[in-house]
Write an enzyme that holds these catalytic residues in place. Structure first.
Site, PDB file in Angstrom:
ATOM      1  N   CYS B  84       0.663  -1.135   0.357  1.00  0.00           N
ATOM      2  CA  CYS B  84      -0.093   0.274  -0.513  1.00  0.00           C
ATOM      3  C   CYS B  84       1.389   1.328  -0.404  1.00  0.00           C
ATOM      4  CB  CYS B  84      -1.162  -0.138   0.997  1.00  0.00           C
ATOM      5  SG  CYS B  84      -2.268   1.230   0.740  1.00  0.00           S
ATOM      6  N   HIS B 190      -3.217  -6.139   1.175  1.00  0.00           N
ATOM      7  CA  HIS B 190      -2.563  -6.212   2.543  1.00  0.00           C
ATOM      8  C   HIS B 190      -2.922  -7.667   2.790  1.00  0.00           C
ATOM      9  CE1 HIS B 190      -2.642  -1.810   3.710  1.00  0.00           C
ATOM     10  NE2 HIS B 190      -3.667  -1.630   2.755  1.00  0.00           N
ATOM     11  N   GLU B 192      -1.217  -8.883   4.676  1.00  0.00           N
ATOM     12  CA  GLU B 192      -0.541  -8.524   6.440  1.00  0.00           C
ATOM     13  C   GLU B 192      -2.387  -8.548   7.241  1.00  0.00           C
ATOM     14  OE1 GLU B 192      -0.593  -5.855   4.911  1.00  0.00           O
ATOM     15  OE2 GLU B 192      -0.748  -3.981   6.418  1.00  0.00           O
TER      16      GLU B 192
END
Lengths: 82, 218
Positions: B84, B190, B192
């Site tokens: 991002c 994302h 994560e």
């Protein structure tokens, strides 16, 4: 113009625009908002940035634009009023 | 395997990135003001709003001291992942091709997306399979990846938005790209945030597991 300590100081403006051919969603939003206020016949609205600065050495301005103030891949810049 | 997670003023996904890296190895934070990567084996630049996103997303962060070290590390072949805002920083730094522009529909996007793995030949995708579709969330306002037509042919695309869902108007539905050598990868979604079934998906784990599967120094 001079600073109190006697240094020459130049005011400059840099205009930064989205490059031609890159769609500018902000410009589109404004273009679509204007007819709602009765302003017709407006097209090709593009929104960029104005950077005003004072600097000792205007010769550095070009390099500032290339390295930081604009991203040459997506933006054009124009130095005015220095 | 030791990951370093870069923290700028305005970074907000550093904690999740640390948690994700720790599923695959050890991880520590790297401060933006230190031009020192502390000998880590891989670098993750997480999401957020580095330096307030002032001027342009990533434009100021790219000149921070830590980015000098990241650039040298990347040029020497070290694995670097930008997520991002991290992707935006790597594009501004010239370590990845293209630039990120405001979403075409002018909206903040925050939803789970299907992402197809297009290139499993990078250190961040080598534990995944080409054609595999991952369920990973995205949350961004400036995620429209753009490269001018004359550069497009040389771009190494790593992830694409799958199932005809191009949420932000990216060129060719590109969700993530790599450097020519493949060691630097950036993506808008994302991984994560997709490491625990409690949050709906564990598909992001493979990205971090990939880096851990690469022998150190390879």
């Amino acid at each position: 113009m001079a600073e109190p300590d006697g240094r020459a100081c130049v005011r400059a403006r840099v205009l930064i625009r989205p490059k031609a051919g890159i769609l500018d969603p902000q410009g589109v939003a404004v273009e679509q908002a204007l007819p709602a206020l009765g302003f017709t016949g407006v097209s090709d609205v593009r929104i960029g940035r104005l950077i005003e600065l004072e600097l000792d050495d205007p010769a550095q301005l070009e390099a500032m634009c290339e390295r930081l103030l604009a991203n040459p891949l997506i933006e054009d810049y124009e130095i005015v009023g220095r | 395997m030791r990951f370093g997670v870069v923290q700028f003023p305005g970074t907000c996904d550093d904690r999740d990135a640390l948690l994700a890296c720790r599923q695959a190895g050890e991880a520590e934070l790297l401060w933006h003001g230190d031009a020192d990567l502390r000998g880590v084996d891989a670098v993750v630049i997480p999401g957020g709003f580095s330096y307030g996103d002032y001027l342009r997303v990533g434009a100021i962060a790219r000149f921070s001291p830590v980015m000098e070290a990241v650039t040298a590390f990347a040029r020497a072949g070290g694995p670097v992942l930008g997520i991002c805002n991290g992707f935006q920083v790597l594009c501004e730094a010239g370590l990845l091709p293209g630039a990120l522009l405001p979403n075409l529909e002018r909206r903040f996007i925050c939803r789970q997306l299907a992402i197809e793995v297009v290139d499993a030949g990078t250190p961040w995708t080598c534990a995944l399979a080409e054609g595999q579709v991952l369920s990973i969330p995205a949350k961004h306002t400036t995620g429209r990846w753009y490269a001018p037509p004359e550069l497009l042919g040389d771009v190494r695309v790593v992830f694409r938005y799958a199932r005809d869902a191009n949420p932000n108007g990216s060129t060719d539905a590109v969700a993530g790209v790599a450097s020519a050598a493949g060691n630097v990868v950036g993506l808008m979604p994302h991984p994560e945030h997709a490491i625990d079934a409690l949050r709906g998906s564990v598909d992001g784990l493979g990205v971090f597991a990939s880096a851990a599967a690469v022998p150190a120094g390879a």
